[in-house]
Design a protein around this motif. Structure first.
Motif, PDB file in Angstrom:
ATOM      1  N   HIS A  51      21.582 -15.141   5.020  1.00 21.25           N
ATOM      2  CA  HIS A  51      20.255 -15.716   4.808  1.00 21.25           C
ATOM      3  C   HIS A  51      20.075 -16.017   3.328  1.00 21.25           C
ATOM      4  O   HIS A  51      20.977 -15.768   2.527  1.00 21.25           O
ATOM      5  CB  HIS A  51      19.167 -14.765   5.305  1.00 21.25           C
ATOM      6  N   ALA A  52      18.936 -16.536   2.974  1.00 23.43           N
ATOM      7  CA  ALA A  52      18.702 -16.945   1.590  1.00 23.43           C
ATOM      8  C   ALA A  52      18.196 -15.810   0.714  1.00 23.43           C
ATOM      9  O   ALA A  52      17.972 -16.012  -0.476  1.00 23.43           O
ATOM     10  CB  ALA A  52      17.699 -18.100   1.559  1.00 23.43           C
ATOM     11  N   ALA A  53      18.017 -14.622   1.280  1.00 22.79           N
ATOM     12  CA  ALA A  53      17.518 -13.479   0.518  1.00 22.79           C
ATOM     13  C   ALA A  53      18.681 -12.688  -0.079  1.00 22.79           C
ATOM     14  O   ALA A  53      19.854 -12.979   0.156  1.00 22.79           O
ATOM     15  CB  ALA A  53      16.676 -12.583   1.416  1.00 22.79           C
ATOM     16  N   ARG A  54      18.359 -11.665  -0.854  1.00 16.09           N
ATOM     17  CA  ARG A  54      19.383 -10.780  -1.405  1.00 16.09           C
ATOM     18  C   ARG A  54      20.128 -10.094  -0.260  1.00 16.09           C
ATOM     19  O   ARG A  54      19.549  -9.797   0.781  1.00 16.09           O
ATOM     20  CB  ARG A  54      18.732  -9.727  -2.315  1.00 16.09           C
ATOM     21  N   ARG A  55      21.406  -9.820  -0.478  1.00 18.38           N
ATOM     22  CA  ARG A  55      22.204  -9.177   0.569  1.00 18.38           C
ATOM     23  C   ARG A  55      21.866  -7.707   0.721  1.00 18.38           C
ATOM     24  O   ARG A  55      22.163  -7.100   1.745  1.00 18.38           O
ATOM     25  CB  ARG A  55      23.685  -9.342   0.266  1.00 18.38           C
ATOM     26  N   SER A  56      21.271  -7.119  -0.291  1.00 19.58           N
ATOM     27  CA  SER A  56      20.799  -5.738  -0.214  1.00 19.58           C
ATOM     28  C   SER A  56      19.424  -5.676  -0.849  1.00 19.58           C
ATOM     29  O   SER A  56      19.166  -6.350  -1.847  1.00 19.58           O
ATOM     30  CB  SER A  56      21.768  -4.811  -0.961  1.00 19.58           C
ATOM     31  N   GLY A  57      18.535  -4.881  -0.277  1.00 22.01           N
ATOM     32  CA  GLY A  57      17.156  -4.889  -0.754  1.00 22.01           C
ATOM     33  C   GLY A  57      16.521  -6.243  -0.515  1.00 22.01           C
ATOM     34  O   GLY A  57      15.784  -6.764  -1.362  1.00 22.01           O
ATOM     35  N   ALA A  58      16.789  -6.824   0.654  1.00 23.81           N
ATOM     36  CA  ALA A  58      16.383  -8.209   0.915  1.00 23.81           C
ATOM     37  C   ALA A  58      14.870  -8.389   0.917  1.00 23.81           C
ATOM     38  O   ALA A  58      14.362  -9.414   0.449  1.00 23.81           O
ATOM     39  CB  ALA A  58      16.960  -8.675   2.253  1.00 23.81           C
ATOM     40  N   ARG A  59      14.160  -7.425   1.446  1.00 26.59           N
ATOM     41  CA  ARG A  59      12.699  -7.529   1.471  1.00 26.59           C
ATOM     42  C   ARG A  59      12.138  -6.845   0.234  1.00 26.59           C
ATOM     43  O   ARG A  59      12.384  -5.661  -0.009  1.00 26.59           O
ATOM     44  CB  ARG A  59      12.125  -6.865   2.721  1.00 26.59           C
ATOM     45  N   GLY A  60      11.387  -7.585  -0.577  1.00 26.70           N
ATOM     46  CA  GLY A  60      10.878  -6.970  -1.796  1.00 26.70           C
ATOM     47  C   GLY A  60       9.814  -7.801  -2.467  1.00 26.70           C
ATOM     48  O   GLY A  60       9.424  -8.866  -1.978  1.00 26.70           O
ATOM     49  N   VAL A  61       9.348  -7.305  -3.599  1.00 27.85           N
ATOM     50  CA  VAL A  61       8.267  -7.947  -4.335  1.00 27.85           C
ATOM     51  C   VAL A  61       8.508  -7.765  -5.830  1.00 27.85           C
ATOM     52  O   VAL A  61       8.985  -6.719  -6.278  1.00 27.85           O
ATOM     53  CB  VAL A  61       6.901  -7.345  -3.928  1.00 27.85           C
ATOM     54  N   CYS A  62       8.207  -8.799  -6.599  1.00 29.87           N
ATOM     55  CA  CYS A  62       8.371  -8.749  -8.059  1.00 29.87           C
ATOM     56  C   CYS A  62       7.123  -8.172  -8.718  1.00 29.87           C
ATOM     57  O   CYS A  62       6.006  -8.308  -8.200  1.00 29.87           O
ATOM     58  CB  CYS A  62       8.620 -10.148  -8.622  1.00 29.87           C
ATOM     59  N   ALA A  63       7.317  -7.565  -9.865  1.00 31.83           N
ATOM     60  CA  ALA A  63       6.193  -7.005 -10.620  1.00 31.83           C
ATOM     61  C   ALA A  63       6.518  -7.073 -12.109  1.00 31.83           C
ATOM     62  O   ALA A  63       7.661  -7.333 -12.505  1.00 31.83           O
ATOM     63  CB  ALA A  63       5.913  -5.565 -10.191  1.00 31.83           C
ATOM     64  N   ALA A  64       5.503  -6.831 -12.914  1.00 29.82           N
ATOM     65  CA  ALA A  64       5.664  -6.867 -14.370  1.00 29.82           C
ATOM     66  C   ALA A  64       5.017  -5.636 -14.985  1.00 29.82           C
ATOM     67  O   ALA A  64       4.046  -5.082 -14.437  1.00 29.82           O
ATOM     68  CB  ALA A  64       5.025  -8.131 -14.950  1.00 29.82           C
ATOM     69  N   GLY A  65       5.550  -5.220 -16.104  1.00 30.72           N
ATOM     70  CA  GLY A  65       4.982  -4.075 -16.790  1.00 30.72           C
ATOM     71  C   GLY A  65       5.600  -3.876 -18.154  1.00 30.72           C
ATOM     72  O   GLY A  65       6.170  -4.798 -18.736  1.00 30.72           O
ATOM     73  N   THR A  90      10.609  -6.476 -16.349  1.00 38.17           N
ATOM     74  CA  THR A  90      10.484  -7.211 -15.095  1.00 38.17           C
ATOM     75  C   THR A  90      11.015  -6.316 -13.990  1.00 38.17           C
ATOM     76  O   THR A  90      12.117  -5.766 -14.104  1.00 38.17           O
ATOM     77  CB  THR A  90      11.288  -8.520 -15.135  1.00 38.17           C
ATOM     78  N   LEU A  91      10.239  -6.163 -12.921  1.00 39.49           N
ATOM     79  CA  LEU A  91      10.551  -5.189 -11.881  1.00 39.49           C
ATOM     80  C   LEU A  91      10.684  -5.847 -10.517  1.00 39.49           C
ATOM     81  O   LEU A  91      10.141  -6.928 -10.275  1.00 39.49           O
ATOM     82  CB  LEU A  91       9.445  -4.129 -11.805  1.00 39.49           C
ATOM     83  N   ARG A  92      11.406  -5.175  -9.641  1.00 38.59           N
ATOM     84  CA  ARG A  92      11.435  -5.584  -8.239  1.00 38.59           C
ATOM     85  C   ARG A  92      11.470  -4.333  -7.378  1.00 38.59           C
ATOM     86  O   ARG A  92      12.382  -3.515  -7.471  1.00 38.59           O
ATOM     87  CB  ARG A  92      12.646  -6.470  -7.927  1.00 38.59           C
ATOM     88  N   PHE A  93      10.464  -4.186  -6.519  1.00 36.05           N
ATOM     89  CA  PHE A  93      10.421  -3.120  -5.531  1.00 36.05           C
ATOM     90  C   PHE A  93      10.953  -3.675  -4.217  1.00 36.05           C
ATOM     91  O   PHE A  93      10.705  -4.844  -3.880  1.00 36.05           O
ATOM     92  CB  PHE A  93       8.986  -2.626  -5.336  1.00 36.05           C
ATOM     93  N   SER A  94      11.650  -2.846  -3.447  1.00 35.29           N
ATOM     94  CA  SER A  94      12.262  -3.375  -2.232  1.00 35.29           C
ATOM     95  C   SER A  94      12.429  -2.314  -1.157  1.00 35.29           C
ATOM     96  O   SER A  94      12.352  -1.109  -1.414  1.00 35.29           O
ATOM     97  CB  SER A  94      13.629  -3.989  -2.549  1.00 35.29           C
ATOM     98  N   ALA A 294       9.424 -15.906  -8.097  1.00 35.43           N
ATOM     99  CA  ALA A 294      10.280 -16.555  -9.091  1.00 35.43           C
ATOM    100  C   ALA A 294      10.470 -15.703 -10.344  1.00 35.43           C
ATOM    101  O   ALA A 294      11.443 -15.883 -11.082  1.00 35.43           O
ATOM    102  CB  ALA A 294       9.693 -17.910  -9.474  1.00 35.43           C
ATOM    103  N   ALA A 295       9.564 -14.751 -10.590  1.00 31.28           N
ATOM    104  CA  ALA A 295       9.632 -13.942 -11.810  1.00 31.28           C
ATOM    105  C   ALA A 295      10.882 -13.075 -11.858  1.00 31.28           C
ATOM    106  O   ALA A 295      11.384 -12.759 -12.935  1.00 31.28           O
ATOM    107  CB  ALA A 295       8.385 -13.071 -11.925  1.00 31.28           C
ATOM    108  N   CYS A 296      11.399 -12.678 -10.694  1.00 28.49           N
ATOM    109  CA  CYS A 296      12.586 -11.819 -10.696  1.00 28.49           C
ATOM    110  C   CYS A 296      13.709 -12.343  -9.826  1.00 28.49           C
ATOM    111  O   CYS A 296      14.774 -11.723  -9.738  1.00 28.49           O
ATOM    112  CB  CYS A 296      12.221 -10.391 -10.278  1.00 28.49           C
ATOM    113  N   ASP A 297      13.520 -13.488  -9.192  1.00 30.65           N
ATOM    114  CA  ASP A 297      14.502 -13.970  -8.224  1.00 30.65           C
ATOM    115  C   ASP A 297      15.848 -14.278  -8.864  1.00 30.65           C
ATOM    116  O   ASP A 297      16.892 -14.163  -8.229  1.00 30.65           O
ATOM    117  CB  ASP A 297      13.966 -15.222  -7.511  1.00 30.65           C
ATOM    118  N   GLY A 298      15.863 -14.675 -10.127  1.00 30.51           N
ATOM    119  CA  GLY A 298      17.114 -15.022 -10.779  1.00 30.51           C
ATOM    120  C   GLY A 298      17.837 -13.856 -11.417  1.00 30.51           C
ATOM    121  O   GLY A 298      18.904 -14.033 -12.010  1.00 30.51           O
TER     122      GLY A 298
END
Length: 335
Positions: A51-65, A90-94, A294-298
């Motif tokens: 699929h087009a998501a990450r191969r691990s931790g595929a479901r997640g959300v970006c955050a900043a702090g 730059t953070l990503r919870f998953s 987009a903040a953490c996708d790359g």
């Protein structure tokens, strides 16, 4: 000066090279070939699909702090992250696993990945999980773990006999599996501990080196969903819950370093060090906003992108994870 994206790309290519020359571990592997970055990602796709998501931790959300280190952290490492000055993060919870539609009320690990943007173009990337143990001790073991969980074409489900055979050959699967089974389902990304699982070598300004692991501990404590509420709990809630929290007040975690003593293993992330090892609160992470994807996708959160004053250990999974993240990112971004 290289861009942040360029630095990460160079580091991941170096990790791929390291993995390619790595000697296979002296264990009988269930797969027919030694683990490498490509077949590890193939293994994840075999379990969770492509699929087009990450191969691990595929479901997640970006955050900043931001993160503010302190003198206690600086006593362990000369890394600029512990200078006492705020650095953007730059953070990503998953949710663990490669299913982008995974239910968020299921048992399993949660992830906290981070990119610290330090002075002079340095970065520190990490990928932490809500268990003190990694899945397997070696790349071959992790590949066996994945191969055993590929759905059978006839039943569309994993074969329990293959899972049992893999677990018998690789008893290092057991610590994380037991941890997940006995630990509650987190009620929030903001209210659970996250561990590095791997050891890293820290060097301070005086040249003293020592190995440490770290943990991010929520300042307000951990929160879990009662087992008798799981059946009726919302299946998707973690992103909205986090948005609601940070809209009121920043979410904060203390970064706690656990310092190794002589004889503590630094090459096996399935073995936790004794709890009586010295712990140092090295700084505080403050999460201030949930951001656009987009903040953490790359960012691939390669755990071997490290600042001066912190180095990787002899843990073979570190190189394996870094290399696999590079392959996964290339496939994901090609979609």
């Amino acid at each position: 000066m290289r861009t942040a994206h360029g630095l990460a790309a160079v580091a991941t290519m170096a990790a791929l090279a390291a993995l390619g020359t790595q000697t296979a571990v002296a264990q009988t592997a269930i797969p027919s070939e030694p683990a490498n970055a490509v077949n590890l990602v193939d293994g994840l796709e075999g379990v969770f699909g492509t699929h087009a998501a990450r191969r691990s931790g595929a479901r997640g959300v970006c955050a900043a702090g931001e993160f503010v280190g302190n003198k206690a952290g600086a006593a362990v490492s000369k890394a600029s992250v512990f200078s006492g000055k705020p650095v953007p993060v730059t953070l990503r919870f998953s949710v663990g696993g490669g299913n982008p539609n995974a239910p968020e009320s299921g048992k399993g690990v949660r992830g906290l990945a981070a990119q610290f943007d330090l002075p002079n173009g340095e970065q520190w990337l990490m990928a932490n999980i809500s268990a003190p143990f990694f899945t397997a001790a070696t790349p071959d073991g992790f590949l066996a773990f994945l191969e055993a969980r590929k759905p059978d074409p006839a039943t569309k489900k994993p074969d329990p006999a293959k899972i049992a055979a893999a677990a018998a050959k690789y008893p290092d699967f057991k610590p994380q599996m037991e941890w997940v089974a006995k630990t509650g389902v987190p009620a929030s990304y903001a209210a659970v501990n996250y561990w590095s699982t791997h050891a890293f070598k820290f060097t301070n300004a005086a040249g003293k080196t020592q190995f440490a692991k770290w943990m991010f501990v929520p300042v307000t404590g951990q929160e879990f969903i009662a087992d008798d509420k799981l059946a009726t709990h919302a299946k998707v809630f973690l992103e909205d819950e986090l948005k609601g929290r940070v809209s009121q007040i920043p979410v904060e975690f203390d970064m706690v370093l656990q310092l190794a003593q002589a004889g503590d293993p630094t090459d096996n992330a399935t073995v936790a060090w004794p709890d009586d090892r010295k712990k140092v609160v090295a700084g505080r992470l403050k999460v201030s906003a949930v951001t656009d994807k987009a903040a953490c996708d790359g960012i691939n959160f390669n755990p071997l992108v490290l600042p001066t004053g912190i180095e990787g250990s002899d843990d073979p999974l570190l190189a394996a994870r870094a290399g696999s993240y590079a392959v996964s990112q290339a496939r994901r971004l090609a979609k």
